[in-house]
Write a protein that holds these residues in place. Structure first.
Motif, PDB file in Angstrom:
ATOM      1  N   ILE A  89       0.838  -1.200   0.000  1.00 37.75           N
ATOM      2  CA  ILE A  89       0.000   0.000   0.000  1.00 37.75           C
ATOM      3  C   ILE A  89       0.869   1.245   0.000  1.00 37.75           C
ATOM      4  CG2 ILE A  89      -1.771   1.276   1.267  1.00 37.75           C
ATOM      5  CD1 ILE A  89      -3.234  -1.138   1.568  1.00 37.75           C
ATOM      6  N   ALA A  90       2.015   1.178   0.729  1.00 40.93           N
ATOM      7  CA  ALA A  90       2.902   2.340   0.752  1.00 40.93           C
ATOM      8  C   ALA A  90       3.439   2.616  -0.649  1.00 40.93           C
ATOM      9  CB  ALA A  90       4.049   2.083   1.734  1.00 40.93           C
ATOM     10  N   VAL A  91       3.878   1.546  -1.342  1.00 39.98           N
ATOM     11  CA  VAL A  91       4.419   1.720  -2.697  1.00 39.98           C
ATOM     12  C   VAL A  91       3.326   2.224  -3.638  1.00 39.98           C
ATOM     13  CG1 VAL A  91       5.353   0.478  -4.663  1.00 39.98           C
ATOM     14  CG2 VAL A  91       6.261   0.035  -2.407  1.00 39.98           C
ATOM     15  N   SER A  92       2.133   1.591  -3.576  1.00 41.72           N
ATOM     16  CA  SER A  92       1.043   2.018  -4.467  1.00 41.72           C
ATOM     17  C   SER A  92       0.604   3.439  -4.148  1.00 41.72           C
ATOM     18  CB  SER A  92      -0.163   1.086  -4.334  1.00 41.72           C
ATOM     19  OG  SER A  92       0.226  -0.233  -4.384  1.00 41.72           O
ATOM     20  N   GLY A  93       0.555   3.768  -2.851  1.00 37.67           N
ATOM     21  CA  GLY A  93       0.146   5.117  -2.464  1.00 37.67           C
ATOM     22  C   GLY A  93       1.125   6.149  -2.988  1.00 37.67           C
ATOM     23  N   ALA A  94       2.425   5.831  -2.878  1.00 35.35           N
ATOM     24  CA  ALA A  94       3.440   6.775  -3.341  1.00 35.35           C
ATOM     25  C   ALA A  94       3.313   6.997  -4.844  1.00 35.35           C
ATOM     26  CB  ALA A  94       4.827   6.244  -2.990  1.00 35.35           C
ATOM     27  N   ILE A  95       3.194   5.891  -5.615  1.00 32.57           N
ATOM     28  CA  ILE A  95       3.136   6.045  -7.064  1.00 32.57           C
ATOM     29  C   ILE A  95       1.810   6.691  -7.467  1.00 32.57           C
ATOM     30  CG2 ILE A  95       2.253   3.733  -7.558  1.00 32.57           C
ATOM     31  CD1 ILE A  95       4.819   5.482  -9.678  1.00 32.57           C
ATOM     32  N   GLY A  96       0.732   6.353  -6.751  1.00 28.47           N
ATOM     33  CA  GLY A  96      -0.562   6.971  -7.047  1.00 28.47           C
ATOM     34  C   GLY A  96      -0.503   8.472  -6.835  1.00 28.47           C
ATOM     35  N   GLY A  97       0.078   8.883  -5.688  1.00 36.96           N
ATOM     36  CA  GLY A  97       0.212  10.310  -5.400  1.00 36.96           C
ATOM     37  C   GLY A  97       1.060  11.009  -6.446  1.00 36.96           C
ATOM     38  N   HIS A  98       2.158  10.343  -6.841  1.00 38.23           N
ATOM     39  CA  HIS A  98       3.053  10.898  -7.855  1.00 38.23           C
ATOM     40  C   HIS A  98       2.316  11.117  -9.176  1.00 38.23           C
ATOM     41  CE1 HIS A  98       6.631  11.427 -10.286  1.00 38.23           C
ATOM     42  NE2 HIS A  98       6.239  10.425 -11.058  1.00 38.23           N
ATOM     43  N   LEU A  99       1.521  10.099  -9.579  1.00 41.40           N
ATOM     44  CA  LEU A  99       0.823  10.194 -10.868  1.00 41.40           C
ATOM     45  C   LEU A  99      -0.239  11.285 -10.836  1.00 41.40           C
ATOM     46  CD1 LEU A  99       0.453   6.442 -11.860  1.00 41.40           C
ATOM     47  CD2 LEU A  99       1.982   8.140 -12.837  1.00 41.40           C
ATOM     48  N   ILE A 100      -0.979  11.371  -9.712  1.00 42.07           N
ATOM     49  CA  ILE A 100      -2.012  12.408  -9.617  1.00 42.07           C
ATOM     50  C   ILE A 100      -1.368  13.792  -9.665  1.00 42.07           C
ATOM     51  CG2 ILE A 100      -3.797  13.407  -8.132  1.00 42.07           C
ATOM     52  CD1 ILE A 100      -4.327  10.577  -7.094  1.00 42.07           C
ATOM     53  N   ALA A 101      -0.246  13.944  -8.922  1.00 48.62           N
ATOM     54  CA  ALA A 101       0.435  15.247  -8.899  1.00 48.62           C
ATOM     55  C   ALA A 101       0.948  15.615 -10.287  1.00 48.62           C
ATOM     56  CB  ALA A 101       1.591  15.194  -7.893  1.00 48.62           C
ATOM     57  N   ARG A 102       1.527  14.632 -10.982  1.00 50.00           N
ATOM     58  CA  ARG A 102       2.026  14.844 -12.353  1.00 50.00           C
ATOM     59  C   ARG A 102       0.919  15.341 -13.264  1.00 50.00           C
ATOM     60  NH1 ARG A 102       6.371  12.772 -15.444  1.00 50.00           N
ATOM     61  NH2 ARG A 102       5.272  12.258 -17.355  1.00 50.00           N
ATOM     62  N   HIS A 103      -0.215  14.640 -13.168  1.00 52.75           N
ATOM     63  CA  HIS A 103      -1.360  14.972 -14.001  1.00 52.75           C
ATOM     64  C   HIS A 103      -1.855  16.395 -13.699  1.00 52.75           C
ATOM     65  CE1 HIS A 103      -4.346  13.360 -16.744  1.00 52.75           C
ATOM     66  NE2 HIS A 103      -5.218  14.119 -16.124  1.00 52.75           N
TER      67      HIS A 103
END
Lengths: 94, 305
Positions: free
Chosen positions: A74-88
Protein backbone atom coordinates in the motif's frame (compact mmCIF):
# COMPACT_ATOMS: atom_id res chain seq x y z
CA UNK A 1 -4.67 -6.76 29.56
CA UNK A 2 -1.17 -7.88 28.72
CA UNK A 3 1.69 -5.60 27.68
CA UNK A 4 1.52 -6.80 24.08
CA UNK A 5 -2.18 -6.01 23.88
CA UNK A 6 -1.67 -2.59 25.44
CA UNK A 7 1.12 -1.79 23.00
CA UNK A 8 -0.90 -3.13 20.03
CA UNK A 9 -4.01 -1.13 20.89
CA UNK A 10 -1.87 1.95 21.55
CA UNK A 11 -0.20 1.71 18.14
CA UNK A 12 -3.54 1.16 16.39
CA UNK A 13 -5.02 4.16 18.20
CA UNK A 14 -2.07 6.30 17.12
CA UNK A 15 -2.55 5.06 13.54
CA UNK A 16 -6.23 6.04 13.71
CA UNK A 17 -5.18 9.55 14.74
CA UNK A 18 -3.09 9.82 11.56
CA UNK A 19 -6.02 8.64 9.46
CA UNK A 20 -8.30 11.25 11.02
CA UNK A 21 -5.64 13.94 10.45
CA UNK A 22 -5.30 12.87 6.82
CA UNK A 23 -9.07 12.95 6.32
CA UNK A 24 -9.30 16.41 7.84
CA UNK A 25 -6.45 17.42 5.50
CA UNK A 26 -8.32 16.21 2.42
CA UNK A 27 -11.43 18.08 3.47
CA UNK A 28 -9.77 21.32 4.54
CA UNK A 29 -6.71 21.85 2.34
CA UNK A 30 -7.19 24.16 -0.63
CA UNK A 31 -5.54 22.41 -3.63
CA UNK A 32 -4.59 19.02 -5.04
CA UNK A 33 -0.96 19.12 -3.92
CA UNK A 34 -1.53 19.91 -0.27
CA UNK A 35 -4.35 17.37 -0.16
CA UNK A 36 -2.04 14.73 -1.61
CA UNK A 37 0.54 15.66 0.98
CA UNK A 38 -2.01 15.07 3.73
CA UNK A 39 -3.42 11.82 2.42
CA UNK A 40 -0.14 10.07 1.52
CA UNK A 41 1.39 10.78 4.91
CA UNK A 42 -1.74 9.59 6.66
CA UNK A 43 -1.98 6.42 4.61
CA UNK A 44 1.61 5.34 4.96
CA UNK A 45 2.23 6.17 8.58
CA UNK A 46 -1.32 5.49 9.80
CA UNK A 47 -1.53 2.12 8.08
CA UNK A 48 2.01 1.27 9.19
CA UNK A 49 1.06 1.88 12.81
CA UNK A 50 -2.20 -0.07 12.50
CA UNK A 51 -0.34 -2.97 10.84
CA UNK A 52 2.35 -2.89 13.54
CA UNK A 53 -0.33 -2.89 16.24
CA UNK A 54 -2.25 -5.82 14.75
CA UNK A 55 1.03 -7.64 14.09
CA UNK A 56 2.00 -7.38 17.75
CA UNK A 57 -1.46 -8.50 18.88
CA UNK A 58 -1.58 -11.61 16.68
CA UNK A 59 1.79 -12.81 18.04
CA UNK A 60 2.21 -14.94 14.91
CA UNK A 61 5.32 -14.35 12.82
CA UNK A 62 3.76 -15.41 9.50
CA UNK A 63 0.66 -13.23 9.96
CA UNK A 64 2.89 -10.31 11.02
CA UNK A 65 5.01 -10.80 7.89
CA UNK A 66 1.88 -10.76 5.73
CA UNK A 67 0.72 -7.55 7.43
CA UNK A 68 4.13 -6.02 6.76
CA UNK A 69 3.80 -7.00 3.09
CA UNK A 70 0.32 -5.45 2.93
CA UNK A 71 1.71 -2.24 4.39
CA UNK A 72 4.64 -2.24 1.98
CA UNK A 73 2.40 -2.76 -1.05
CA UNK A 74 0.00 0.00 0.00
CA UNK A 75 2.90 2.34 0.75
CA UNK A 76 4.42 1.72 -2.70
CA UNK A 77 1.04 2.02 -4.47
CA UNK A 78 0.15 5.12 -2.46
CA UNK A 79 3.44 6.77 -3.34
CA UNK A 80 3.14 6.05 -7.06
CA UNK A 81 -0.56 6.97 -7.05
CA UNK A 82 0.21 10.31 -5.40
CA UNK A 83 3.05 10.90 -7.86
CA UNK A 84 0.82 10.19 -10.87
CA UNK A 85 -2.01 12.41 -9.62
CA UNK A 86 0.44 15.25 -8.90
CA UNK A 87 2.03 14.84 -12.35
CA UNK A 88 -1.36 14.97 -14.00
CA UNK A 89 -2.47 18.01 -11.99
CA UNK A 90 0.79 19.83 -12.73
CA UNK A 91 0.42 19.25 -16.47
CA UNK A 92 -3.20 20.40 -16.44
CA UNK A 93 -2.15 23.58 -14.68
CA UNK A 94 0.51 24.66 -17.15
CA UNK B 1 -26.46 -7.24 26.11
CA UNK B 2 -26.23 -6.03 22.58
CA UNK B 3 -23.22 -6.77 20.42
CA UNK B 4 -20.86 -3.75 20.39
CA UNK B 5 -20.26 -4.44 16.67
CA UNK B 6 -23.80 -3.20 16.01
CA UNK B 7 -22.50 0.41 15.92
CA UNK B 8 -20.00 -0.51 13.20
CA UNK B 9 -22.58 -2.55 11.28
CA UNK B 10 -25.21 0.18 11.30
CA UNK B 11 -22.62 2.78 10.24
CA UNK B 12 -21.50 0.48 7.43
CA UNK B 13 -25.07 -0.17 6.26
CA UNK B 14 -25.90 3.55 6.27
CA UNK B 15 -22.62 4.30 4.50
CA UNK B 16 -23.39 1.69 1.81
CA UNK B 17 -26.79 3.22 1.12
CA UNK B 18 -25.36 6.75 1.15
CA UNK B 19 -22.51 5.92 -1.26
CA UNK B 20 -24.91 4.00 -3.53
CA UNK B 21 -27.24 6.99 -3.64
CA UNK B 22 -24.41 9.49 -4.21
CA UNK B 23 -23.09 7.35 -7.05
CA UNK B 24 -26.50 7.14 -8.72
CA UNK B 25 -27.29 10.81 -8.16
CA UNK B 26 -23.94 12.03 -9.46
CA UNK B 27 -23.98 13.91 -12.77
CA UNK B 28 -20.28 13.48 -13.42
CA UNK B 29 -19.28 10.06 -14.78
CA UNK B 30 -15.81 10.08 -13.21
CA UNK B 31 -17.24 10.88 -9.80
CA UNK B 32 -19.86 8.19 -10.32
CA UNK B 33 -17.20 5.54 -11.04
CA UNK B 34 -15.06 6.51 -8.06
CA UNK B 35 -18.11 6.34 -5.80
CA UNK B 36 -19.00 2.96 -7.31
CA UNK B 37 -15.51 1.66 -6.46
CA UNK B 38 -15.97 2.99 -2.94
CA UNK B 39 -19.28 1.15 -2.79
CA UNK B 40 -17.45 -2.05 -3.77
CA UNK B 41 -14.92 -1.60 -0.95
CA UNK B 42 -17.67 -0.96 1.61
CA UNK B 43 -19.61 -3.98 0.29
CA UNK B 44 -16.53 -6.13 0.73
CA UNK B 45 -16.28 -4.91 4.34
CA UNK B 46 -19.92 -5.93 4.68
CA UNK B 47 -19.09 -9.43 3.45
CA UNK B 48 -16.30 -9.61 6.03
CA UNK B 49 -18.84 -8.76 8.73
CA UNK B 50 -21.16 -11.49 7.36
CA UNK B 51 -18.33 -14.01 7.83
CA UNK B 52 -17.88 -14.51 4.10
CA UNK B 53 -14.19 -13.68 3.51
CA UNK B 54 -14.21 -15.48 0.13
CA UNK B 55 -16.92 -13.20 -1.21
CA UNK B 56 -15.21 -10.19 0.41
CA UNK B 57 -11.95 -10.95 -1.40
CA UNK B 58 -13.73 -11.41 -4.72
CA UNK B 59 -15.77 -8.24 -4.24
CA UNK B 60 -12.71 -6.15 -3.38
CA UNK B 61 -10.56 -7.54 -6.20
CA UNK B 62 -13.14 -7.89 -8.96
CA UNK B 63 -16.03 -5.66 -7.90
CA UNK B 64 -14.03 -2.64 -6.77
CA UNK B 65 -10.63 -3.13 -8.42
CA UNK B 66 -10.94 -4.66 -11.87
CA UNK B 67 -14.47 -3.38 -12.60
CA UNK B 68 -13.38 0.12 -11.57
CA UNK B 69 -10.36 -0.08 -13.88
CA UNK B 70 -12.58 -1.27 -16.75
CA UNK B 71 -15.09 1.52 -16.15
CA UNK B 72 -12.38 4.20 -16.01
CA UNK B 73 -10.84 2.78 -19.18
CA UNK B 74 -14.26 2.93 -20.88
CA UNK B 75 -14.74 6.50 -19.69
CA UNK B 76 -11.41 7.54 -21.20
CA UNK B 77 -12.60 6.20 -24.57
CA UNK B 78 -15.94 8.01 -24.43
CA UNK B 79 -16.42 11.54 -25.62
CA UNK B 80 -18.18 12.46 -22.46
CA UNK B 81 -20.71 15.23 -22.20
CA UNK B 82 -22.10 16.14 -18.79
CA UNK B 83 -25.50 14.61 -18.35
CA UNK B 84 -28.58 16.78 -18.78
CA UNK B 85 -29.73 17.83 -15.32
CA UNK B 86 -33.22 16.39 -15.65
CA UNK B 87 -34.11 12.84 -16.65
CA UNK B 88 -37.35 12.45 -18.53
CA UNK B 89 -40.09 11.83 -16.02
CA UNK B 90 -41.55 8.69 -17.66
CA UNK B 91 -38.10 7.01 -17.59
CA UNK B 92 -37.62 7.83 -13.92
CA UNK B 93 -41.15 6.64 -13.17
CA UNK B 94 -40.70 3.29 -14.96
CA UNK B 95 -37.31 2.75 -13.29
CA UNK B 96 -38.86 3.53 -9.91
CA UNK B 97 -41.73 1.09 -10.42
CA UNK B 98 -39.40 -1.69 -11.59
CA UNK B 99 -37.02 -1.13 -8.64
CA UNK B 100 -39.98 -1.26 -6.28
CA UNK B 101 -41.10 -4.55 -7.84
CA UNK B 102 -37.63 -6.09 -7.44
CA UNK B 103 -37.44 -4.90 -3.83
CA UNK B 104 -40.88 -6.35 -3.09
CA UNK B 105 -39.92 -9.66 -4.68
CA UNK B 106 -36.72 -9.80 -2.59
CA UNK B 107 -38.59 -9.01 0.62
CA UNK B 108 -41.20 -11.69 -0.16
CA UNK B 109 -38.45 -14.22 -0.95
CA UNK B 110 -36.67 -13.32 2.29
CA UNK B 111 -39.84 -13.79 4.35
CA UNK B 112 -40.87 -17.03 2.66
CA UNK B 113 -37.38 -18.58 2.64
CA UNK B 114 -37.39 -21.78 4.71
CA UNK B 115 -35.02 -22.24 7.62
CA UNK B 116 -32.53 -19.41 7.10
CA UNK B 117 -30.10 -20.67 9.71
CA UNK B 118 -28.70 -23.74 7.97
CA UNK B 119 -28.59 -23.15 4.23
CA UNK B 120 -26.32 -25.64 2.50
CA UNK B 121 -23.84 -25.79 5.39
CA UNK B 122 -24.96 -29.21 6.65
CA UNK B 123 -25.06 -30.90 3.23
CA UNK B 124 -21.68 -29.47 2.27
CA UNK B 125 -20.18 -30.35 5.65
CA UNK B 126 -21.33 -33.96 5.36
CA UNK B 127 -19.60 -34.41 2.01
CA UNK B 128 -16.44 -32.38 2.58
CA UNK B 129 -14.22 -35.47 2.71
CA UNK B 130 -15.28 -36.36 -0.83
CA UNK B 131 -14.39 -32.93 -2.21
CA UNK B 132 -10.58 -33.15 -2.19
CA UNK B 133 -10.21 -29.73 -0.53
CA UNK B 134 -10.81 -28.39 2.96
CA UNK B 135 -12.28 -24.97 2.13
CA UNK B 136 -16.06 -25.47 1.80
CA UNK B 137 -16.39 -22.53 -0.63
CA UNK B 138 -13.84 -24.03 -3.02
CA UNK B 139 -15.51 -27.43 -2.59
CA UNK B 140 -18.82 -25.95 -3.75
CA UNK B 141 -17.35 -23.84 -6.57
CA UNK B 142 -15.02 -26.41 -8.09
CA UNK B 143 -16.63 -29.71 -7.17
CA UNK B 144 -20.24 -29.85 -5.97
CA UNK B 145 -21.48 -27.01 -8.17
CA UNK B 146 -18.65 -26.77 -10.68
CA UNK B 147 -21.27 -26.61 -13.43
CA UNK B 148 -22.14 -23.08 -12.25
CA UNK B 149 -18.49 -22.04 -12.33
CA UNK B 150 -18.17 -23.46 -15.84
CA UNK B 151 -21.09 -21.30 -16.95
CA UNK B 152 -19.50 -18.23 -15.32
CA UNK B 153 -16.40 -18.81 -17.41
CA UNK B 154 -18.64 -19.07 -20.48
CA UNK B 155 -20.11 -15.65 -19.62
CA UNK B 156 -16.62 -14.15 -19.29
CA UNK B 157 -15.49 -15.70 -22.59
CA UNK B 158 -18.65 -14.39 -24.28
CA UNK B 159 -17.97 -10.88 -22.95
CA UNK B 160 -14.44 -10.94 -24.34
CA UNK B 161 -15.67 -12.30 -27.67
CA UNK B 162 -18.15 -9.45 -28.00
CA UNK B 163 -15.48 -6.86 -27.12
CA UNK B 164 -13.13 -8.35 -29.71
CA UNK B 165 -15.86 -8.46 -32.34
CA UNK B 166 -17.08 -4.90 -31.77
CA UNK B 167 -13.62 -3.45 -31.41
CA UNK B 168 -12.81 -0.55 -29.13
CA UNK B 169 -10.98 2.70 -29.25
CA UNK B 170 -7.26 2.07 -28.73
CA UNK B 171 -6.05 2.80 -25.26
CA UNK B 172 -4.34 6.19 -25.00
CA UNK B 173 -1.09 5.54 -23.13
CA UNK B 174 0.52 8.57 -21.61
CA UNK B 175 4.04 8.78 -20.24
CA UNK B 176 3.82 7.98 -16.55
CA UNK B 177 7.07 9.44 -15.36
CA UNK B 178 10.37 8.03 -14.14
CA UNK B 179 8.91 6.46 -11.01
CA UNK B 180 6.61 4.05 -12.80
CA UNK B 181 9.34 1.65 -13.93
CA UNK B 182 10.68 0.99 -10.41
CA UNK B 183 7.06 0.65 -9.26
CA UNK B 184 6.31 -1.95 -11.93
CA UNK B 185 9.54 -3.77 -11.06
CA UNK B 186 8.26 -4.23 -7.52
CA UNK B 187 4.55 -4.73 -8.19
CA UNK B 188 4.52 -7.15 -11.12
CA UNK B 189 6.68 -9.91 -9.58
CA UNK B 190 4.86 -9.49 -6.27
CA UNK B 191 1.49 -9.77 -8.02
CA UNK B 192 2.57 -13.06 -9.59
CA UNK B 193 3.68 -14.43 -6.21
CA UNK B 194 0.50 -13.25 -4.49
CA UNK B 195 -1.66 -14.74 -7.24
CA UNK B 196 0.08 -18.08 -6.81
CA UNK B 197 -0.34 -17.86 -3.06
CA UNK B 198 -4.06 -17.03 -3.32
CA UNK B 199 -4.55 -19.88 -5.77
CA UNK B 200 -2.82 -22.37 -3.50
CA UNK B 201 -4.60 -21.01 -0.44
CA UNK B 202 -8.01 -21.59 -2.07
CA UNK B 203 -7.85 -25.30 -1.23
CA UNK B 204 -7.96 -24.73 2.50
CA UNK B 205 -8.83 -21.10 3.21
CA UNK B 206 -10.42 -18.08 1.53
CA UNK B 207 -8.82 -17.51 -1.85
CA UNK B 208 -8.99 -19.23 -5.19
CA UNK B 209 -8.88 -18.85 -8.93
CA UNK B 210 -10.91 -15.67 -9.39
CA UNK B 211 -9.15 -13.68 -6.68
CA UNK B 212 -5.78 -14.86 -7.94
CA UNK B 213 -6.78 -13.98 -11.51
CA UNK B 214 -7.81 -10.46 -10.48
CA UNK B 215 -4.40 -9.87 -8.86
CA UNK B 216 -2.53 -11.36 -11.81
CA UNK B 217 -4.66 -9.41 -14.29
CA UNK B 218 -3.92 -6.19 -12.39
CA UNK B 219 -0.20 -6.96 -12.67
CA UNK B 220 -0.69 -7.37 -16.41
CA UNK B 221 -2.47 -4.02 -16.62
CA UNK B 222 0.48 -2.37 -14.85
CA UNK B 223 2.79 -3.85 -17.50
CA UNK B 224 0.59 -2.53 -20.31
CA UNK B 225 0.08 0.94 -18.79
CA UNK B 226 3.82 1.31 -18.24
CA UNK B 227 4.44 0.28 -21.87
CA UNK B 228 6.54 -2.67 -20.77
CA UNK B 229 4.37 -4.85 -22.88
CA UNK B 230 2.65 -3.57 -25.98
CA UNK B 231 0.06 -6.07 -27.22
CA UNK B 232 0.78 -6.23 -30.94
CA UNK B 233 -1.64 -7.54 -33.47
CA UNK B 234 0.67 -10.45 -34.24
CA UNK B 235 0.33 -11.57 -30.61
CA UNK B 236 -3.44 -11.64 -31.02
CA UNK B 237 -3.65 -15.35 -31.75
CA UNK B 238 -1.60 -16.28 -28.70
CA UNK B 239 -3.55 -13.91 -26.44
CA UNK B 240 -6.85 -15.35 -27.65
CA UNK B 241 -5.54 -18.85 -27.09
CA UNK B 242 -4.58 -18.06 -23.48
CA UNK B 243 -7.97 -16.43 -22.92
CA UNK B 244 -9.79 -19.45 -24.36
CA UNK B 245 -7.71 -22.09 -22.60
CA UNK B 246 -9.59 -21.68 -19.29
CA UNK B 247 -12.96 -22.46 -20.84
CA UNK B 248 -11.47 -25.08 -23.15
CA UNK B 249 -9.63 -26.80 -20.32
CA UNK B 250 -12.74 -26.80 -18.14
CA UNK B 251 -14.84 -28.31 -20.95
CA UNK B 252 -12.15 -30.94 -21.57
CA UNK B 253 -12.16 -31.73 -17.84
CA UNK B 254 -15.94 -32.12 -17.97
CA UNK B 255 -15.69 -34.50 -20.94
CA UNK B 256 -12.80 -36.39 -19.33
CA UNK B 257 -14.73 -36.79 -16.08
CA UNK B 258 -17.76 -37.97 -18.06
CA UNK B 259 -15.66 -40.69 -19.71
CA UNK B 260 -13.86 -41.72 -16.51
CA UNK B 261 -16.73 -41.68 -14.03
CA UNK B 262 -19.87 -41.59 -16.16
CA UNK B 263 -20.93 -38.25 -14.64
CA UNK B 264 -20.15 -34.82 -16.01
CA UNK B 265 -17.69 -32.99 -13.71
CA UNK B 266 -17.58 -35.77 -11.13
CA UNK B 267 -13.84 -36.17 -10.66
CA UNK B 268 -12.33 -39.64 -10.23
CA UNK B 269 -12.31 -40.69 -6.59
CA UNK B 270 -9.12 -39.91 -4.71
CA UNK B 271 -7.84 -37.57 -7.41
CA UNK B 272 -10.23 -34.69 -6.75
CA UNK B 273 -7.54 -32.35 -5.46
CA UNK B 274 -5.30 -32.78 -8.52
CA UNK B 275 -8.23 -32.16 -10.86
CA UNK B 276 -9.31 -29.07 -8.93
CA UNK B 277 -5.80 -27.64 -8.81
CA UNK B 278 -5.21 -28.15 -12.53
CA UNK B 279 -8.58 -26.58 -13.42
CA UNK B 280 -8.02 -23.67 -11.03
CA UNK B 281 -4.47 -22.97 -12.20
CA UNK B 282 -5.58 -22.94 -15.84
CA UNK B 283 -8.52 -20.70 -14.95
CA UNK B 284 -6.28 -18.27 -13.06
CA UNK B 285 -3.96 -17.65 -16.00
CA UNK B 286 -6.80 -17.57 -18.50
CA UNK B 287 -9.13 -15.31 -16.50
CA UNK B 288 -6.22 -12.95 -15.76
CA UNK B 289 -5.46 -12.72 -19.48
CA UNK B 290 -9.16 -12.19 -20.21
CA UNK B 291 -9.41 -9.34 -17.69
CA UNK B 292 -6.30 -7.65 -19.08
CA UNK B 293 -7.57 -8.17 -22.65
CA UNK B 294 -10.93 -6.64 -21.72
CA UNK B 295 -9.00 -3.65 -20.39
CA UNK B 296 -6.93 -3.23 -23.53
CA UNK B 297 -9.76 -4.01 -25.94
CA UNK B 298 -9.13 -4.57 -29.61
CA UNK B 299 -8.91 -2.20 -32.50
CA UNK B 300 -11.05 -3.18 -35.43
CA UNK B 301 -9.10 -4.08 -38.48
CA UNK B 302 -10.14 -1.84 -41.32
CA UNK B 303 -11.20 -3.26 -44.64
CA UNK B 304 -12.68 -6.43 -43.23
CA UNK B 305 -16.34 -7.14 -42.70
Amino acid sequence: MSWAELLGVGLMGLGAVFFVAGTVGILRFPDVFSRLHAVTKADNLGLGLVAAGTGIMTADGFVAAKLALVWLLIAVSGAIGGHLIARHALRDKT
Amino acid sequence: MTDPWIVFDVTLAVGLLAVAWLSLASRDAFRMIVLFMMFGLLASLGWVRLNAPDVALAEAAVGAGITGALLLRTLSALRHEPKEPSTALPTAFIAGVLSLMITTALVVAFILAPDLATGYDRDVGARMDQSGVTNPVTAVLLNFRSYDTLLEIVVLAAALTIVLMLGSKPIALRPLGPLFVPFAKVIVPVSIIIAGYLLWLGASRPGGAFQAAAVLGAGGIVLILGRHYDPQERHGGMIRLICAIGLGGFVLAAIGAQILTGDMLRYPQGQEKIWIIIIEATLTVSVAATLAALFVGATRREGRP
